[in-house]
Design a protein around this motif. Structure first.
Motif, PDB file in Angstrom:
ATOM      1  N   ASN A   1       0.825  -1.223   0.000  1.00 42.09           N
ATOM      2  CA  ASN A   1       0.000   0.000   0.000  1.00 42.09           C
ATOM      3  C   ASN A   1       0.854   1.266   0.000  1.00 42.09           C
ATOM      4  OD1 ASN A   1      -2.397  -1.401  -0.084  1.00 42.09           O
ATOM      5  ND2 ASN A   1      -2.671  -1.421   2.159  1.00 42.09           N
TER       6      ASN A   1
ATOM      7  N   LYS B   1       1.934   1.808  -3.513  1.00 41.04           N
ATOM      8  CA  LYS B   1       0.844   2.276  -4.344  1.00 41.04           C
ATOM      9  C   LYS B   1       0.466   3.744  -4.048  1.00 41.04           C
ATOM     10  CE  LYS B   1       0.069  -1.153  -7.047  1.00 41.04           C
ATOM     11  NZ  LYS B   1       0.221  -0.981  -8.505  1.00 41.04           N
TER      12      LYS B   1
ATOM     13  N   ASP C   1      -5.110  -1.272  -7.446  1.00 36.07           N
ATOM     14  CA  ASP C   1      -4.956  -1.421  -5.995  1.00 36.07           C
ATOM     15  C   ASP C   1      -4.735  -2.900  -5.626  1.00 36.07           C
ATOM     16  OD1 ASP C   1      -7.416  -2.723  -6.019  1.00 36.07           O
ATOM     17  OD2 ASP C   1      -8.535  -1.027  -5.180  1.00 36.07           O
TER      18      ASP C   1
END
Length: 411
Positions: free
Chosen positions: A20, A23, A37
């Motif tokens: 995460n 990203k 995602d």
């Protein structure tokens, strides 16, 4: 790139935390429009959001422009073209886009070819002023008036002049308290039946007719004059305009057609005279500003009240009320006549001799005792006798020959 787990949201896996973070960096800093995602769904990056907003804004601008073009087209205008040097402007329906606003050429400037620099004196703004623009200080200059002045300039003049632009009183000759008919013959400087207007130094002969709203006079010989009181004149340039073939007498044997812009001079104690020679005449206007504007029509009661500052009368019709007096002796009574408006100065007061009706009796002439701007104290005697202390009602005679009294404070 870290490979995430397939754990459901919310995941507590350190691997997913690292994924995460990577990203998030990609979403904020990447030039790409999208990213995927942890669960495989496509998302917009920040760059993608900006691009989407730009796209929506462009679409909305296009819709607005299309609607504006439709309105312009319905108003008879051509769709605007981007302003550039060398555009031939030949009709007032052409439009150009400059700095986000739409302009059309002024009819008075046609034809012309645009230069490298936008010339605002040759164009008029037809689309592009918003409510926010008008809220800015001085923004009224964005709106022009028929005289070429800005709206702010017009407002300033109205405020400076008490909201009464036309300094001529009874410029359409509609007020005539004496209500004479036929051909009017006036001696030198004599006031006529149309309030505020008098003959010039050589007298005047004129006829007149009413079209229901305005009265048109036709000067056959001599001149008609109105003198404007000094306190009505502020320091400014003025424009004189009128309708008809009469010419304004400008001094030295010269005359001018409407409109006329006199060189400003400070008014003397006797005011400023506006004098017209032979021909038809109505809608006379004397106003501050560089160009004529439409004739200012004041309500009749207001125009009458302005006239009554300079001249008024009473007891005009049979049995009209004149005054209530009180007898102080058997041979004398006193009463007060209030003028309908405060007059310019204490006026010259005249009254008809005799023939006043008092319940069938006749009394003597009204004799002024004290005259102010607001009224006159008069005395009169009976043909027989009064009872001291009694109230005495004075009315017009049954067969009047003009008004019972006149008060004049003209210039």
């Amino acid at each position: 790139m870290t490979t995430p787990t397939s754990a459901p949201v919310p995941s507590t896996s350190p691997t997913d935390l690292l994924f995460n973070a990577e990203k998030l960096d990609q979403a904020i800093n990447s030039a790409a429009l999208n990213f995927v995602d942890r669960l495989g769904r496509a998302r917009h990056t920040w760059s993608g959001l900006e691009a989407q907003v730009d796209l929506e804004a462009t679409a909305q601008r296009s819709q607005i422009q299309s609607a504006a073009n439709l309105v312009l087209g319905q108003a008879g205008y051509a769709p605007p073209v981007l302003y550039a040097a060398g555009l031939p402007m030949t009709t007032q329906t052409q439009t150009v886009d400059y700095s986000g606003n739409t302009y059309a050429p002024k009819p008075s400037a046609l034809p012309f070819t645009t230069g490298s620099t936008f010339d605002p004196t040759k164009f008029r703004l037809i689309q592009g002023i918003s409510g926010g623009d008008l809220a800015e200080v001085g923004a009224a200059a964005l709106i022009g008036t028929a005289s070429g002045m800005s709206a702010q300039g017009t407002f300033d003049l109205l405020l400076a002049n008490g909201g009464t632009r036309n300094k001529i009183i009874n410029g359409n000759f509609a007020v005539s308290q004496s209500a004479q008919t036929g051909t009017i013959t006036l001696g030198p400087n004599q006031y006529g039946p149309h309030d505020m207007w008098r003959a010039g130094a050589g007298g005047c002969v004129y006829t007149f007719f009413s079209n229901g709203i305005d009265t048109v006079v036709t000067i056959e010989s001599g001149t008609l004059v109105q003198v404007i009181e000094p306190l009505l004149i502020q320091g400014a340039n003025y424009c004189i305009s009128w309708a008809g073939s009469s010419r304004l007498q400008t001094g030295g044997g010269t005359s001018a057609a409407s409109p006329y812009l006199p060189a400003y001079t400070a008014p003397g104690a006797s005011g400023i005279g506006v004098e017209f020679g032979p021909g038809s005449l109505t809608l006379v206007q004397f106003e501050p500003g560089p160009a004529p504007t439409p004739f200012e029509r004041r309500l009749y009661p207001i125009e009458l009240a302005l006239c009554q500052r300079y001249a008024c009368q009473g007891g005009d019709t049979p049995n009209a009320f004149v005054l209530i007096a009180q007898a102080n002796t058997t041979t004398q009574a006193f009463g007060h006549i209030a003028f309908p408006q405060p007059m310019r100065t204490p006026p010259t007061f005249t009254a008809a001799a005799g023939a006043f009706r008092l319940g069938g009796e006749v009394v003597g002439a009204l004799v002024p005792v004290s005259i102010t701007r607001f009224g006159v104290l008069v005395s009169f005697a009976p043909m027989g006798s009064f009872t001291p202390g009694d109230a005495v009602l004075i009315t017009q005679s049954v067969n009047p020959n003009g008004p019972i009294w006149n008060a004049k404070a003209g210039l």
